[in-house]
Design an enzyme around this catalytic site. Structure first.
Site, PDB file in Angstrom:
ATOM      1  N   ALA A 155      -5.198   7.430  -3.473  1.00  0.00           N
ATOM      2  CA  ALA A 155      -3.854   7.064  -3.922  1.00  0.00           C
ATOM      3  C   ALA A 155      -3.921   5.610  -4.375  1.00  0.00           C
ATOM      4  CB  ALA A 155      -2.840   7.252  -2.803  1.00  0.00           C
ATOM      5  N   THR A 194       0.851  -1.189   0.000  1.00  0.00           N
ATOM      6  CA  THR A 194       0.000   0.000   0.000  1.00  0.00           C
ATOM      7  C   THR A 194       0.891   1.245   0.000  1.00  0.00           C
ATOM      8  OG1 THR A 194      -1.902   1.059   1.084  1.00  0.00           O
ATOM      9  CG2 THR A 194      -0.230   0.098   2.525  1.00  0.00           C
ATOM     10  N   ASN A 195       0.346   2.385   0.400  1.00  0.00           N
ATOM     11  CA  ASN A 195       1.103   3.632   0.472  1.00  0.00           C
ATOM     12  C   ASN A 195       0.687   4.397   1.726  1.00  0.00           C
ATOM     13  OD1 ASN A 195      -1.294   5.331  -0.305  1.00  0.00           O
ATOM     14  ND2 ASN A 195      -1.062   4.141  -2.197  1.00  0.00           N
ATOM     15  N   ASP A 196       1.228   5.595   1.885  1.00  0.00           N
ATOM     16  CA  ASP A 196       1.016   6.339   3.134  1.00  0.00           C
ATOM     17  C   ASP A 196      -0.245   7.205   3.149  1.00  0.00           C
ATOM     18  OD1 ASP A 196       3.257   5.413   4.521  1.00  0.00           O
ATOM     19  OD2 ASP A 196       4.576   6.851   3.515  1.00  0.00           O
ATOM     20  N   SER A 197      -1.070   7.109   2.136  1.00  0.00           N
ATOM     21  CA  SER A 197      -2.276   7.937   2.101  1.00  0.00           C
ATOM     22  C   SER A 197      -3.234   7.557   3.234  1.00  0.00           C
ATOM     23  CB  SER A 197      -2.991   7.780   0.759  1.00  0.00           C
ATOM     24  OG  SER A 197      -4.228   8.454   0.768  1.00  0.00           O
TER      25      SER A 197
END
Length: 401
Positions: A277, A211-214
């Site tokens: 994101a 995943t990502n930091d959003s």
């Protein structure tokens, strides 16, 4: 929704008066101007001085205190308000209002009130369930006074029952819905707006994902801002942030799930704001069981669907499509390229390589990239404020198209 609104707060004599102080503060924090009138019984529970200091306005109790010869106070108080709120509404004042009595400042002002009235009954459960009280509530409802249902819970008498003053979060959500129903000039009224939010998750095995930091904070704030402007909002989110009931939530996890959800709603939508994101890639295969530790691990990825580009290819001339460009370098150049490639109407470009803005924080600094103007920089500020700016741009888009 509360920002800039003038609210007349009528406080009557129940034990819940102490909770109304905090409720009033929440209204003020959200930008409303609040002025207070109290019954003498209410002043027995909480001093009028408390409301005066916190509201920064005189508190009215005495019908015959006419300190301004140019106005009649209880009429002027009633005329001043955009919305009127009775909290708590006791059985006594409820009965007086039902039968048109005007024997104190509160009942006199309410009899003269033309603004929409929102009432929060709070009393002992046996009083609330009494047939007379039910008939009085019905009478006021027929006269277009909104009667909020009290909570069921522990009462002042030491036992549980229906009649408890609701929690402020529930009051504010329901009151804002009431306000929205009475405001006729909301610029997005009748529009359907889709918002995507959060960082999608691409599964490797049942317990791991990429995943990502959003955080989803911007997308959720945009959904609220669009609702405040009158839109019917569908929030397609991969975030765990709570969503109020007034917004239709579609929970998703992966990019493919988000793509499918957007497809299901896009044709009937007036606007899509792709603030999520979305992961560019996903593992080609997902292990059925948890993968065991090895000395090295190789994963093969494949491209996820490009949701923004797909919707850009489907977009009608009367639809507004907004995308985001989260970058760490060449911010403006990449966003301008994305604007053309995706057939979007605006790209919100932001630098996610700094710790005080972008992903997973409360503030951001962005640039609006459009076809019709030079890049528009939006200074560092709260994401809720940037959400308002984005929705205001969409309002202008519909005005100009």
């Amino acid at each position: 929704m509360l920002k800039g609104k003038k609210i007349a707060l009528y406080v009557t004599g129940g034990i819940a008066v102490y909770k109304v102080v905090d409720l009033m503060r929440e209204f003020i924090k959200n930008g409303a101007e609040v002025r207070v009138a109290m019954t003498e019984s209410a002043a027995e529970f909480v001093s009028p001085l408390t409301f005066q200091v916190l509201s920064k306005h005189q508190v009215y109790i005495d019908t015959f205190m006419e300190d301004n010869p140019r106005v009649v106070n209880h009429i002027h108080f009633a005329d001043w308000a955009d919305f009127s709120l009775i909290a708590p509404l006791t059985a006594n004042t409820l009965a007086k209002l039902a039968h048109g009595l005007a024997d104190n400042f509160v009942t006199s002002a309410l009899l003269a009130t033309r603004s929409p009235i929102f009432a929060i009954p709070a009393m002992n459960t046996h009083m609330y369930d009494n047939q007379v009280t039910k008939e009085n509530r019905d009478l006021l409802t027929k006269r277009d006074i909104y009667m909020m249902e009290p909570d069921t819970g522990f009462l002042a008498e030491g036992y549980s029952g229906k009649g408890r003053f609701p929690e402020k979060e529930r009051i504010i959500e329901e009151f804002e819905g009431f306000m929205r129903n009475h405001i006729t000039d909301l610029p997005l009224k009748g529009k359907k707006v889709i918002v995507t939010a959060g960082g999608t998750k691409e599964r490797i095995d049942p317990v791991r994902y990429i995943t990502n930091d959003s955080s989803g904070k911007t997308g959720h704030a945009i959904a609220e801002a669009a609702w405040n402007k009158g839109a019917d909002v569908v929030l397609i989110t991969a975030s765990s942030i709570p969503v109020p009931d007034r917004i239709q939530k579609v929970a998703v996890e992966s990019a493919k799930e988000m793509h499918q959800a957007v497809l299901e709603h896009f044709e009937t939508a007036d606007s899509l704001i792709m603030s999520a994101a979305v992961s560019d890639y996903t593992p080609k295969t997902v292990a059925e069981n948890k993968m065991k530790k090895t000395d090295s691990l190789s994963l093969e990825f494949e491209k996820n669907p490009d949701i923004l580009k797909d919707m850009g290819s489907r977009k009608r001339a009367d639809q507004c499509l907004v995308g985001f460009a989260a970058e760490t370098e060449h911010i403006i150049e990449y966003a301008q390229s994305k604007l053309k490639e995706k057939n979007a109407d605006m790209i919100v470009a932001n630098d996610v390589g700094q710790k005080d803005r972008g992903f997973n924080v409360d503030n951001n600094e962005v640039t609006f990239i459009t076809h019709t103007s030079e890049p528009i920089p939006i200074r560092l500020k709260k994401k809720t404020e940037i959400a308002d700016d984005i929705v205001s741009w969409i309002v202008d888009f519909f005005k100009n198209n």
